[in-house]
Write a protein that holds these residues in place. Structure first.
Motif, PDB file in Angstrom:
ATOM      1  N   GLY A  43       0.814  -1.205   0.000  1.00 13.81           N
ATOM      2  CA  GLY A  43       0.000   0.000   0.000  1.00 13.81           C
ATOM      3  C   GLY A  43       0.845   1.251   0.000  1.00 13.81           C
ATOM      4  N   PRO A  44       0.239   2.415  -0.273  1.00 14.68           N
ATOM      5  CA  PRO A  44       0.995   3.676  -0.287  1.00 14.68           C
ATOM      6  C   PRO A  44       1.582   4.049   1.074  1.00 14.68           C
ATOM      7  CG  PRO A  44      -1.368   4.072  -0.542  1.00 14.68           C
ATOM      8  CD  PRO A  44      -1.164   2.602  -0.668  1.00 14.68           C
ATOM      9  N   ASP A  45       1.122   3.387   2.128  1.00 12.67           N
ATOM     10  CA  ASP A  45       1.709   3.605   3.456  1.00 12.67           C
ATOM     11  C   ASP A  45       2.921   2.711   3.692  1.00 12.67           C
ATOM     12  OD1 ASP A  45       0.385   1.191   3.577  1.00 12.67           O
ATOM     13  OD2 ASP A  45      -0.815   1.685   5.349  1.00 12.67           O
ATOM     14  N   GLY A  46       3.296   1.900   2.689  1.00 11.61           N
ATOM     15  CA  GLY A  46       4.459   1.036   2.831  1.00 11.61           C
ATOM     16  C   GLY A  46       4.182  -0.266   3.549  1.00 11.61           C
ATOM     17  N   VAL A  47       2.923  -0.567   3.829  1.00  9.15           N
ATOM     18  CA  VAL A  47       2.562  -1.806   4.513  1.00  9.15           C
ATOM     19  C   VAL A  47       2.151  -2.856   3.478  1.00  9.15           C
ATOM     20  CG1 VAL A  47       0.958  -2.898   6.148  1.00  9.15           C
ATOM     21  CG2 VAL A  47       1.859  -0.605   6.597  1.00  9.15           C
ATOM     22  N   ILE A  48       2.670  -4.060   3.630  1.00  6.69           N
ATOM     23  CA  ILE A  48       2.322  -5.162   2.734  1.00  6.69           C
ATOM     24  C   ILE A  48       0.883  -5.593   3.016  1.00  6.69           C
ATOM     25  CG2 ILE A  48       2.836  -7.567   2.137  1.00  6.69           C
ATOM     26  CD1 ILE A  48       5.759  -6.945   2.988  1.00  6.69           C
ATOM     27  N   ARG A  49       0.077  -5.645   1.965  1.00  7.85           N
ATOM     28  CA  ARG A  49      -1.328  -6.026   2.119  1.00  7.85           C
ATOM     29  C   ARG A  49      -1.596  -7.445   1.614  1.00  7.85           C
ATOM     30  NH1 ARG A  49      -4.063  -1.222   2.984  1.00  7.85           N
ATOM     31  NH2 ARG A  49      -2.548   0.248   3.857  1.00  7.85           N
ATOM     32  N   TYR A  50      -0.722  -7.955   0.771  1.00  6.55           N
ATOM     33  CA  TYR A  50      -0.896  -9.305   0.227  1.00  6.55           C
ATOM     34  C   TYR A  50       0.472  -9.860  -0.096  1.00  6.55           C
ATOM     35  CZ  TYR A  50      -1.801 -12.993  -3.210  1.00  6.55           C
ATOM     36  OH  TYR A  50      -1.807 -14.183  -3.890  1.00  6.55           O
ATOM     37  N   ALA A  51       0.654 -11.161   0.173  1.00  7.31           N
ATOM     38  CA  ALA A  51       1.927 -11.810  -0.130  1.00  7.31           C
ATOM     39  C   ALA A  51       1.690 -13.255  -0.513  1.00  7.31           C
ATOM     40  CB  ALA A  51       2.874 -11.747   1.071  1.00  7.31           C
ATOM     41  N   HIS A  52       2.362 -13.675  -1.556  1.00  6.99           N
ATOM     42  CA  HIS A  52       2.378 -15.102  -1.909  1.00  6.99           C
ATOM     43  C   HIS A  52       3.788 -15.475  -2.309  1.00  6.99           C
ATOM     44  CE1 HIS A  52       2.028 -18.849  -4.121  1.00  6.99           C
ATOM     45  NE2 HIS A  52       0.917 -19.061  -3.433  1.00  6.99           N
ATOM     46  N   ILE A  53       4.320 -16.513  -1.637  1.00  7.14           N
ATOM     47  CA  ILE A  53       5.670 -16.998  -1.906  1.00  7.14           C
ATOM     48  C   ILE A  53       5.549 -18.384  -2.510  1.00  7.14           C
ATOM     49  CG2 ILE A  53       7.902 -17.519  -0.880  1.00  7.14           C
ATOM     50  CD1 ILE A  53       7.080 -15.006   0.722  1.00  7.14           C
ATOM     51  N   GLU A  54       6.289 -18.628  -3.583  1.00  8.56           N
ATOM     52  CA  GLU A  54       6.193 -19.933  -4.237  1.00  8.56           C
ATOM     53  C   GLU A  54       6.538 -21.040  -3.247  1.00  8.56           C
ATOM     54  OE1 GLU A  54       8.630 -21.700  -7.816  1.00  8.56           O
ATOM     55  OE2 GLU A  54       7.125 -20.258  -8.506  1.00  8.56           O
ATOM     56  N   GLY A  55       5.646 -22.011  -3.152  1.00 12.18           N
ATOM     57  CA  GLY A  55       5.764 -23.068  -2.157  1.00 12.18           C
ATOM     58  C   GLY A  55       4.755 -22.919  -1.037  1.00 12.18           C
TER      59      GLY A  55
END
Length: 243
Positions: free
Chosen positions: A209-221
Motif C-alpha cells: 500500500g501507499p503507506d508502505g505496509v504489505i497487504r498481500y503476499a504469496h511466496i512460491e511453495g
C-alpha cells in the motif's frame, strides 16, 4: 544519480512509474474477475521442481518463516534500472498501491511467461492506479534484454546486491544439487547476476500500500496456489478499490 519518477512513457523502461487512472477504465462498473482456483505448476529452487518439492524447499530454507507477510512493513531497497540508474524501491508505492513481482531472471522460462502474461493487464492497472514492477538479481544489461525480449512496458529492476530479496526475506543459497542442475543446463547464476553468488530470490508476489505496509503476499511453495494476474488484481481491488 537517482532515476526520477515521472509520468509513464511507453518507450521508457528506466523508471518506476505509477499508472494514472483514466476516465475510460476507472468506472466503478468495471470489475476484476474472481480469483482463479487453479495456477501454473510451482517452480521453486529449480525451473523443473514439482509443487511438493517447492513446498519442501520452502520449509527447509526457513523462508516460509522469515519472509515478510501481509501486515509487515515493506523494506527500503536501492535497485538498478535497465540502464544502471539507481531507483528507490519505495518509489513504487509512493503514489498508490504497487504490485512487486520477484523473478529469477529473463533466462527463466516461467518468469518470462509471467511477465508476458502481466503485460495484458495495463487497463486494469490504470483503473486501480497501481504500479507494477518486477525485480530480479540479474545484471542491468540482462534486465534490459529481458524487457525487450518479453515486450513489457512496466519497470523490470535489477537487484544484484540482493537488497530487495534480502529485505523481503526471500533470498536463498542454491543447494549443491540445484547448482549442478543449473550448471548442466548452462545457467551460470553467479555470472548472470554479476555478484559471484549462487543465490536467488524465491519467486514471490507482493502488494504494498501507499503507506508502505504489505497487504498481500504469496511466496512460491505456499500452501495456496500461485496467483495469476487476475487474482492479484482482485486482491488490489478488494483492499483499495477503483481510483
Amino acid at each position: 544519480m537517482n532515476s526520477p519518477i515521472s509520468p509513464p512513457a511507453p518507450s521508457s523502461t528506466s523508471t518506476i512509474t505509477s499508472i494514472p487512472s483514466s476516465s475510460s477504465s476507472s468506472s466503478s462498473s468495471s470489475s476484476i474477475p474472481a480469483p482463479a482456483t487453479t495456477a501454473p505448476q510451482a517452480t521453486f529452487g529449480s525451473p523443473y521442481a514439482a509443487p511438493d518439492a517447492a513446498a519442501e524447499l520452502l520449509r527447509s530454507t526457513g523462508i516460509g518463516v522469515r519472509a515478510l507477510r501481509a501486515g509487515d512493513a515493506a523494506p527500503y531497497g536501492a535497485l538498478l534500472d535497465a540502464r544502471g540508474g539507481t531507483v528507490a524501491l519505495p518509489d513504487a508505492w509512493r503514489n498508490g498501491p504497487a504490485i512487486v513481482l520477484f523473478i529469477r531472471g529473463g533466462w527463466c522460462r516461467a518468469c518470462s511467461l509471467l511477465l508476458r502474461h502481466w503485460r495484458e493487464y495495463g487497463d486494469e492497472l490504470r483503473a486501480l492506479n497501481t504500479t507494477l514492477i518486477a525485480v530480479s538479481p540479474q545484471s542491468p544489461e540482462l534486465t534490459d534484454r529481458t524487457v525487450v525480449d518479453n515486450g513489457v512496458d512496466f519497470a523490470v529492476l535489477s537487484d544484484p546486491e540482493l537488497a530487495a530479496a534480502n529485505g523481503f526475506g526471500i533470498s536463498f543459497t542454491l543447494s549443491p544439487d540445484a547448482v549442478d542442475l543449473y550448471a548442466a543446463n548452462g545457467i551460470d547464476v553467479p555470472v548472470l547476476n554479476g555478484n559471484g553468488l549462487w543465490v536467488l530470490p524465491v519467486p514471490a508476489t507482493y502488494v504494498v500500500g501507499p503507506d508502505g505496509v504489505i497487504r498481500y503476499a504469496h511466496i512460491e511453495g505456499d500452501p495456496t496456489p500461485a496467483p495469476k494476474p487476475e487474482d492479484v488484481l482482485f486482491e488490489v481491488e478488494e483492499r483499495f478499490g477503483w481510483q
